[in-house]
Design an enzyme around this catalytic site. Structure first.
Site: not given
Lengths: 443, 443
Positions: B15, B17-19, B175, B314
């Site tokens: 992954g 993503g941010f992690g 948002e 997550d």
């Protein structure tokens, strides 16, 4: 609510490419009610579409909502719809959803699509480049070919992933091949651990004797030299006789034996065919179509016996009528489409005033084509003399000409920044592929 | 060619993503061979994804090729692949294409997707927002709803096209609802001839007692007021009990009777579920998952009995272990994911050096959420005191925080320009929809 426009002559314009857009603009302030129908929601600046396909620009940078472009032109109504038939007797057009729209004057600017010369089965192996969806598909194939090569252990299969073939040596083919070479040689090196992207092969195949056949011979030769300098293998007089998932079959000039190229990423930039609406329109009006399916128009761009219908842009087979010259065929380029759009609009106003329609006169400014970073050819026809040049200066000229003509101030700035940034960093920022997962969508 | 990395400990990160991204970055220069596997080719800046869905930003502005981000970090190999199984005994991961990759250390950062709470049949009526493809789908539905309304003659059906419902009052839902209101009230007016876009209804439905439940109550109340000022109808304690193509069924609070909303464009921002890989990993290792499918990790983010496997972001059900405090659950936000990624990387290096692993400590800086132009709420936890504010100043703070954290200098500039331009013109430039024709692809 009562519609004040309902008693005005109704003008329907089919298509919001260069021709349709200019026709609608030229009717600004005129006492007509214009309906602009297109099957997309945007005007596309097609000359830069190859930049979206090669990850240099994002889609919104070269596409503007048609509706937005006409927000201040009160006599234009924009409609998202797919025109499937024109009824010249009843004077109405029919949309795919069944809706019919009556008109008093009709401007057909439905444009062209790519043609596989009867081999439509090639489309899935060699996508063409006409719409944003096409551009995303090519972007995906190009970027994923490098990803697949990085994972491929077998040397032969790896080589096939790293062989890119562009079929067709017109402006789009030349731009695609040059930009693919730049991606391989300048953008990607250093990012892979198992392959060297700079070792990728880029081939440009052209059936005719030279690339950029609309250009004078010396500029064609210059373009080929510039392509070769970028590392593109240019093969002219080479016809493609078969394409499949793993490569293609090529018939070289003279009696040389046919050969096969193993390639997983093939781009089709060879043939253009008029929108199928042209054929339908010809059947409905008794007009004729030429070999490419374009509708043959009268000198004033109307159809024989149907002065209320004009055809403009890539769908029209038109002649330019300059005083003192023989009529000359009009090329399928955007300046010609824009000029035809303006003439068709002017002729609608002439007819409303009971004046004679004017014959179309094409003001030809020449040709220009880019090959890649710092590489282009320009053939400029000024009122005083013809100027031909190539290389860096031609590229700068090409760059500013294209940015100048981009629709909408906002987009120009974005494109300029994107390019300035790409120029200095040699990066291409739109390298996003979505829908890799089966089941998700593209983007 | 001999691979100098082959004798180094192999770290696989699933992954980007941010992690995953932070874990790979934190291993820069370390004596390990990192393989970063993701099923897309890009890192996505998810906090701004709603801007792509609402045509404010182009996809490339918030997505950067993972491969490009690590071009200068020689110990990282990027691989495009979909991990379908983890074999904790054999210490290898299996990709969808059958390839297996062995590891010595594994960091699982596969993230989350949206959950329909067992009603997966709702997905096609109410798309969620996790990937770029999702964003394009929502963008298409929003823009085409206005187009359909413009063409619709029946008043009731037109009203259904002009009713937009967002389900879920978390940051994404707030948002989305705020931005939809802005599109209807500020961007589109003047562009249509038969409808008034400003008359569109925007509803935000939240099952809980207030919007932004991670925020203190006064900021929730402020957010609701700001939404209502923009023209959003906020309905809290309202559960959705059915969704179909033409609308949805709502159960209001207390014993009020259920009612139906006719709406053609519904967005799902309600539920989050961990990647299915979490379930597979738990089965393979004996770890447990929580109700949302997240894998329960040890204080150091590893799995019980499997110190070579860490789960971050997550996908992890983690506790923060601050000295002198009770362990506290870590929220599913990007700063937490990034901090977990760094801790997992640090613990790999600790283990390689024979040192004890460190417990994860979450440094919580607070929360912020935007509602629309000039509207946001900020709850900032500084080392000295807690600062809460809302309105224009909060919006500016939110803006710069997000632009600062955007990956890559180039993207920040583009986003800044896009926003500056959108702010002054009140326009949204990415209003491009492709694939309207059946048979073509999305964009």
């Amino acid at each position: 609510m009562p519609d004040p426009a309902q008693h005005l002559p109704r003008v329907i314009i089919i298509g919001c490419g260069f021709g349709g857009l200019e026709a609608a603009r030229a009717l600004a302030g005129a006492p007509v009610a214009v309906t602009l129908v297109d099957k997309t929601n945007h005007h596309l600046f097609q000359p830069l579409l190859y930049q979206v396909a090669t990850a240099g620009l994002s889609a919104p940078a070269i596409a503007a909502p048609a509706r937005h472009l006409f927000r201040h032109q009160a006599n234009v109504t924009t409609l998202l719809g797919d025109v499937v038939a024109i009824d010249a007797q009843a004077r109405q057009v029919r949309l795919a959803d069944g809706q019919t729209l009556p008109y008093d004057h009709l401007v057909v600017a439905a444009g062209a699509t790519h043609s596989y010369f009867g081999r439509d089965d090639w489309a899935r192996f060699a996508p063409g480049l006409k719409t944003l969806s096409d551009a995303f598909e090519i972007r995906r194939r190009v970027l994923l070919a490098f990803e697949a090569a990085e994972k491929e252990a077998d040397a032969q299969r790896r080589a096939a992933w790293l062989t890119f073939v562009v079929i067709g040596g017109g402006p789009t083919g030349v731009e695609m091949a040059g930009t693919l070479a730049e991606i391989a040689r300048r953008t990607l090196p250093g990012e892979f651990r198992h392959i060297d992207p700079a070792g990728a092969r880029i081939l440009l195949l052209e059936g005719g004797p030279r690339v950029l056949q609309a250009m004078p011979e010396d500029l064609s030769a210059s373009a080929q030299r510039q392509l070769e300098k970028l590392g593109v293998e240019v093969r002219v007089a080479s016809r493609v006789t078969a394409i499949d998932e793993h490569g293609l079959q090529v018939q070289p000039p003279a009696d040389a034996p046919a050969y096969r190229i193993e390639a997983r990423c093939v781009v089709w930039a060879a043939g253009v065919a008029a929108s199928p609406l042209g054929r339908q329109l010809a059947d409905a009006t008794g007009a004729t179509t030429d070999r490419a399916g374009r509708v043959v128009v009268e000198p004033d761009l109307s159809l024989p016996g149907h002065p209320d219908i004009s055809v403009v842009g890539d769908l029209a087979s038109a002649q330019s009528h300059l005083e003192g010259h023989e009529p000359r065929p009009v090329p399928g380029v955007s300046p010609a489409a824009k000029q035809m759009g303006r003439t068709a609009a002017a002729n609608i106003l002439h007819r409303l005033r009971g004046e004679p329609a004017q014959a179309f006169r094409y003001r030809d400014w020449g040709n220009l084509a880019t090959i890649g970073r710092n590489s282009a050819v320009v053939d400029l026809w000024t009122p005083w003399r013809r100027i031909k040049f190539s290389g860096w200066l031609a590229w700068v000229f090409w760059l500013f000409a294209h940015i100048y003509f981009l629709i909408g101030f906002r987009n120009r700035i974005v494109v300029l920044i994107d390019w300035a940034s790409a120029y200095w960093s040699e990066q291409r920022y739109a390298r996003v592929v979505t829908g890799i997962d089966p089941g998700t969508r593209d983007g």
